[in-house]
Motif scaffolding. Structure first.
Motif, PDB file in Angstrom:
ATOM      1  N   THR A   1      45.106  43.546  44.243  1.00  0.00           N
ATOM      2  CA  THR A   1      45.361  44.971  44.097  1.00  0.00           C
ATOM      3  C   THR A   1      46.228  45.360  42.873  1.00  0.00           C
ATOM      4  O   THR A   1      46.493  46.435  42.486  1.00  0.00           O
ATOM      5  CB  THR A   1      45.869  45.800  45.324  1.00  0.00           C
ATOM      6  N   HIS A   2      46.594  44.296  42.117  1.00  0.00           N
ATOM      7  CA  HIS A   2      47.261  44.526  40.993  1.00  0.00           C
ATOM      8  C   HIS A   2      46.798  43.732  39.869  1.00  0.00           C
ATOM      9  O   HIS A   2      46.162  42.630  39.904  1.00  0.00           O
ATOM     10  CB  HIS A   2      48.915  44.109  41.313  1.00  0.00           C
TER      11      HIS A   2
ATOM     12  N   ARG B   1      41.695  48.569  39.480  1.00  0.00           N
ATOM     13  CA  ARG B   1      41.167  49.286  39.949  1.00  0.00           C
ATOM     14  C   ARG B   1      41.287  49.519  41.419  1.00  0.00           C
ATOM     15  O   ARG B   1      41.309  50.838  42.009  1.00  0.00           O
ATOM     16  CB  ARG B   1      39.638  49.478  39.558  1.00  0.00           C
ATOM     17  N   ALA B   2      41.183  48.640  42.179  1.00  0.00           N
ATOM     18  CA  ALA B   2      41.256  48.385  43.783  1.00  0.00           C
ATOM     19  C   ALA B   2      42.630  49.154  44.066  1.00  0.00           C
ATOM     20  O   ALA B   2      42.683  49.900  44.901  1.00  0.00           O
ATOM     21  CB  ALA B   2      41.233  47.170  44.270  1.00  0.00           C
ATOM     22  N   GLY B   3      43.688  48.604  43.613  1.00  0.00           N
ATOM     23  CA  GLY B   3      45.006  49.107  44.180  1.00  0.00           C
ATOM     24  C   GLY B   3      45.221  50.582  43.576  1.00  0.00           C
ATOM     25  O   GLY B   3      45.902  51.430  44.513  1.00  0.00           O
TER      26      GLY B   3
ATOM     27  N   ALA C   1      47.736  52.379  36.672  1.00  0.00           N
ATOM     28  CA  ALA C   1      46.899  51.533  36.759  1.00  0.00           C
ATOM     29  C   ALA C   1      46.251  50.886  35.470  1.00  0.00           C
ATOM     30  O   ALA C   1      46.203  51.885  34.318  1.00  0.00           O
ATOM     31  CB  ALA C   1      45.817  51.760  37.814  1.00  0.00           C
ATOM     32  N   ARG C   2      46.172  49.664  35.205  1.00  0.00           N
ATOM     33  CA  ARG C   2      45.418  49.176  34.185  1.00  0.00           C
ATOM     34  C   ARG C   2      43.852  48.850  34.687  1.00  0.00           C
ATOM     35  O   ARG C   2      43.695  48.184  35.560  1.00  0.00           O
ATOM     36  CB  ARG C   2      46.046  47.887  33.569  1.00  0.00           C
TER      37      ARG C   2
ATOM     38  N   ASP D   1      31.333  41.860  43.297  1.00  0.00           N
ATOM     39  CA  ASP D   1      32.646  41.877  42.471  1.00  0.00           C
ATOM     40  C   ASP D   1      33.595  41.986  43.698  1.00  0.00           C
ATOM     41  O   ASP D   1      34.887  42.350  43.611  1.00  0.00           O
ATOM     42  CB  ASP D   1      32.762  43.265  41.820  1.00  0.00           C
ATOM     43  N   LEU D   2      33.659  40.978  44.402  1.00  0.00           N
ATOM     44  CA  LEU D   2      34.755  40.778  45.724  1.00  0.00           C
ATOM     45  C   LEU D   2      36.010  40.396  44.623  1.00  0.00           C
ATOM     46  O   LEU D   2      35.845  39.473  43.987  1.00  0.00           O
ATOM     47  CB  LEU D   2      34.545  39.851  46.619  1.00  0.00           C
ATOM     48  N   GLY D   3      37.022  40.957  44.962  1.00  0.00           N
ATOM     49  CA  GLY D   3      38.320  40.762  44.447  1.00  0.00           C
ATOM     50  C   GLY D   3      38.684  41.819  43.451  1.00  0.00           C
ATOM     51  O   GLY D   3      39.825  41.921  43.171  1.00  0.00           O
ATOM     52  N   SER D   4      37.532  42.783  43.219  1.00  0.00           N
ATOM     53  CA  SER D   4      37.856  43.932  42.338  1.00  0.00           C
ATOM     54  C   SER D   4      38.269  45.250  43.110  1.00  0.00           C
ATOM     55  O   SER D   4      38.663  46.147  42.584  1.00  0.00           O
ATOM     56  CB  SER D   4      36.891  44.144  41.278  1.00  0.00           C
TER      57      SER D   4
END
Length: 827
Positions: free
Chosen positions: A398-399, A408-410, A466-467, A717-720
């Motif tokens: 998430t970072h 994006r997720a966080g 967020a970036r 895109d698991l992890g994003s």
């Protein structure tokens, strides 16, 4: 009726119960007279007419008196013989045995033998000496030449004890071994080994009797062989041998059980000691430790040799989240294993805290030394490092690892915790590419880190940074009016403009920021809010950069933006059938199944040039054309499915997160492929993790319906996205595709390797296949394959290629949602 018949037969000393041609029960006098008789036909070899009487009484159910007759192979005289019917066509035969002089001698000899046997088996001697005494007595009473106890395992047999008229008893002499081998050659020994009943073999002038011994060991059998019995002892031998065989067999069986129990105890202790998890065996009554292993010693800080007798609470105390101790009495329920989820564990001897998980169970009839029926077995695993790794992996999911800002997720997760409206700021760096290209990626990373620090100093505590992309940042300002948002945006712009990067040669590089600001209200879709701020940022870039533009929500202003021009281009491309199908292979890395293909889209512009998806997909999403574009691509896949999957097994088609909210999409997809006669098991529908988690309920409903219709579901895109590990547990997916950012260069990146391994382990737990994207070299392909990833995709395994069209499904009956496509058109 059988109970009454047995009582009537029991009035006679000599009786037996005949049923289905077998002697199933008999009195002791009958057994002494006929020791090995089980076949009823052996009762009347000298009086065949008796068989007819037995059958007649069994069928009629009426008793019959026979009188005096001879019975058995030895022709014993029996007087007052009666036949009494029983249940199930059984018959009791009863009478009075008429003793002859031989019978009197036999009775006296047996009485003397029984007294001698009782003296031997009750003597206060070791068991082996009593066994030897029985073997000696058999030699003496039946005048045998050899007595042997033989043990057989598989096809290997050996004499383990024996006796002869001369020589020491209880020793396996060479003569016994030679005699046993001679018997194996002369007799059908394999058949004797398998028998469950006593066997009698006439070997010349003497008789050999083989009696099976009780044996509780698996795949092992034992027997008592009495060889060379004198002919005048044949009638006495069966009774004596049978009694001795049963006694010796039971003694050896008990010894086997004791030996097995000792082996189990030893193995149990070794297993406990060797387990990597901490094992504590505790008395439930006193809650004192009975035994612990090396892992328990490492966990508690107490050597395992001094653990016995220590109170459990002196070694460890489980505590709730509120810090309250957990009662062991409440933890364990009767005859039930209690799973201990990760919980805080206080270690008094080490004066520290840790996190453990495991189980606690009450044992019935425990076998370990010192254990009783009220024994608890605790199996605990220290998971503090695992939880720390999971937290780290969750943080990294998430970072942004470079800047420490939300990714994006966080960003989406953090913003979901806020209600109400606010302002969205999109920031894109100007001239950043010059630093990256001139000074290298390390310099670019330093600049991005510095910019992140600059922005942190300008925003409020409640604001969310967020970036999102390479040099693209977003700031969400919940419950913030526009004038304050503009002051924050201006402070960020000025601080970035004042920053200068100095390279190793002393050369100075300056950057600036183009900033877009857009207001949002409660309930607005986050993707649309970001798109609005993004559009304003692009307007700032087109207006000269290093400035701030506020998004104008009026229809006229939106119609004049350049992105609106993209919307018209996309609509025309769909209408003019200029959206082309491409495909990229998904290769099975374990070489057990055929390959699949991911369907990609390209747009042919008005001048014939090829436009990548990265250029026309974002504006399609911003201007709500993505649903129409998704349907068009799916329609083309269905129409040309045979060409799409040529050389492969299945096709994987992407659906935008915006399309999830379309209530008619699922039925349309099912109908689309059904009309094209495409097996849904050959179609995989891909959704990004971000979309699936952002609209969880809608995504879950769509996935369930499509899986119910036979389609495969992939999480892209698991992890994003948000809570990657939780997504695998909550969402009904068949395949997960790892975000390429974790796969690229993973062979050299230990941090990425840990994340990938964690994802693979969780996926394997839920039976989900994994796909690694962005495999661009052999080293990456080899590493992901060894990590257990089942499929791979990337330029190293196969570059995207246009779908060559040969087939067209022209038999579809289109609804109003379908548009008939010209089969001769070029996609």
């Amino acid at each position: 009726m059988s109970v009454l018949a047995r009582r009537m037969a029991g009035m006679y000393p000599y009786w037996c119960h005949i049923k289905a041609g077998r002697v199933v029960d008999a009195s002791p006098v009958f057994r002494e007279t006929n020791p090995s008789l089980s076949d009823a036909a052996q009762l009347w070899p000298h009086n065949p007419a008796l068989a007819e009487h037995v059958r007649d009484v069994a069928s009629r159910g009426e008793p019959r008196r026979i009188g005096r007759t001879v019975l058995g192979r030895e022709a014993h005289e029996v007087d007052n013989v009666v036949l009494i019917p029983a249940d199930d066509y059984g018959v009791f035969l009863a009478g009075l045995l008429v003793e002859s002089a031989d019978d009197e001698f036999r009775r006296l000899e047996l009485a003397r033998w029984r007294a001698d046997l009782a003296d031997i088996v009750s003597a206060p001697l070791p068991q082996i000496k009593r066994i030897n005494g029985c073997l000696e007595m058999l030699v003496r009473y039946v005048s045998a030449s050899h007595v042997m106890i033989v043990e057989c395992l598989a096809d290997q047999c050996r004499v383990i004890n024996g006796a002869m008229p001369v020589g020491p008893f209880g020793l396996v002499s060479a003569e016994l071994g030679e005699r046993f081998e001679a018997m194996r050659d002369a007799l059908d020994f394999d058949k004797l080994v398998q028998t469950v009943c006593p066997a009698e073999v006439n070997a010349g002038r003497a008789v050999t009797m083989v009696y099976p011994l009780p044996c509780g060991l698996p795949e092992m059998s034992r027997m008592l062989i009495v060889d060379g019995i004198r002919s005048d002892r044949e009638t006495l031998a069966p009774v004596m041998i049978n009694a001795v065989a049963n006694w010796i067999g039971n003694i050896m069986n008990a010894a086997d059980d004791t030996r097995l129990a000792q082996q189990r105890d030893k193995l149990y202790a070794e297993v406990v000691r060797a387990m990597s998890d901490a094992v504590l065996i505790v008395s439930e009554a006193s809650l004192e430790v009975i035994q612990g292993n090396a892992a328990a010693a490492l966990l508690t800080g107490v050597d395992e040799s001094v653990m016995p007798g220590i109170a459990l609470n002196e070694l460890l105390v489980l505590t709730t989240n509120g810090g309250e101790p957990v009662s062991w009495a409440d933890l364990v329920k009767h005859d039930q294993t209690v799973c201990i989820d990760p919980i805080t564990c206080e270690l008094p001897r080490r004066e520290s805290l840790t996190m453990v998980k495991g189980s606690c169970v009450r044992l019935d009839g425990a076998t370990s030394a010192g254990a009783t029926d009220d024994t608890l077995v605790l199996v605990l695993h220290d998971v503090s490092h695992e939880i720390e790794h999971m937290r780290r992996a969750e943080w990294e999911a998430t970072h942004d690892t470079l800047t420490g800002l939300h990714n994006r997720a966080g960003f989406e997760r953090a913003l979901s915790h806020h209600s109400g409206g606010g302002q969205m700021i999109c920031i894109d760096l100007d001239r950043f590419k010059i630093i990256n290209d001139t000074c290298g990626h390390a310099a670019g990373d330093e600049v991005l880190t510095a910019v992140a620090s600059i922005m942190r100093r300008q925003v409020r505590r409640a604001d969310i940074l967020a970036r999102i992309g390479g040099d693209e940042f977003f700031v969400a300002l919940p419950n913030c009016p526009e004038d304050i948002a503009m002051r924050i945006a201006e402070a960020i712009r000025m601080a970035i403009a004042d920053y200068a990067y100095l390279n190793e040669t002393g050369e100075t590089f300056r950057i600036s920021a183009s900033i877009g600001v857009s207001a949002y209200a409660e309930g607005d879709a986050l993707q649309r809010v970001r798109a609005d701020a993004d559009a304003a940022m692009y307007s700032a870039k087109r207006s000269g950069k290093n400035r701030i533009v506020v998004f104008d929500h009026s229809p006229d202003a939106m119609g004049h933006s350049s992105d609106a021009h993209w919307a018209h281009r996309i609509e025309r491309a769909i209408e003019e059938n200029r959206i082309e199908l491409w495909r990229q292979p998904i290769v099975d890395l374990q070489a057990t199944r055929g390959r699949g293909y991911e369907v990609l889209a390209r747009m042919r512009d008005e001048a014939g040039g090829l436009v990548g998806a990265g250029e026309f997909i974002p504006p399609a999403e911003r201007y709500d054309l993505i649903g129409r574009l998704d349907r068009h691509i799916i329609e083309q896949v269905a129409l040309h499915f045979e060409d799409v999957v040529r050389g492969g097994r299945y096709a994987s088609v992407n659906i935008s997160g915006r399309s999830i909210s379309d209530p008619s999409l699922v039925e349309w997809i099912i109908d689309c492929f059904d009309r094209a006669c495409v097996n849904p098991h050959q179609v995989c529908i891909e959704l990004t993790e971000t979309a699936a988690v952002a609209d969880h309920e809608l995504a879950l409903s769509l996935m369930d319906k499509l899986r119910g219709a036979g389609f495969l579901i992939a999480l892209d895109d698991l992890g994003s996205g948000v809570a990657s590990f939780a997504s695998l547990r909550r969402l009904p997916v068949d395949i997960v595709k790892l975000d390429g950012a974790y796969v690229r260069g993973v062979a050299q990146d230990e941090g990425a390797q840990n994340i990938v391994r964690a994802v693979v382990q969780v996926a394997q737990t839920y039976g989900i296949d994994t796909v690694a994207e962005w495999i661009e070299d052999a080293q990456t392909a080899a590493w992901v394959s060894s990590a257990g990833i089942t499929r791979g995709q990337g330029f190293y395994l196969g570059a995207p290629e246009p779908v060559t069209l040969h087939h067209f499904v022209a038999t579809l009956t289109m609804t109003e949602n379908w548009r008939v496509t010209d089969p001769n058109s070029t996609l």
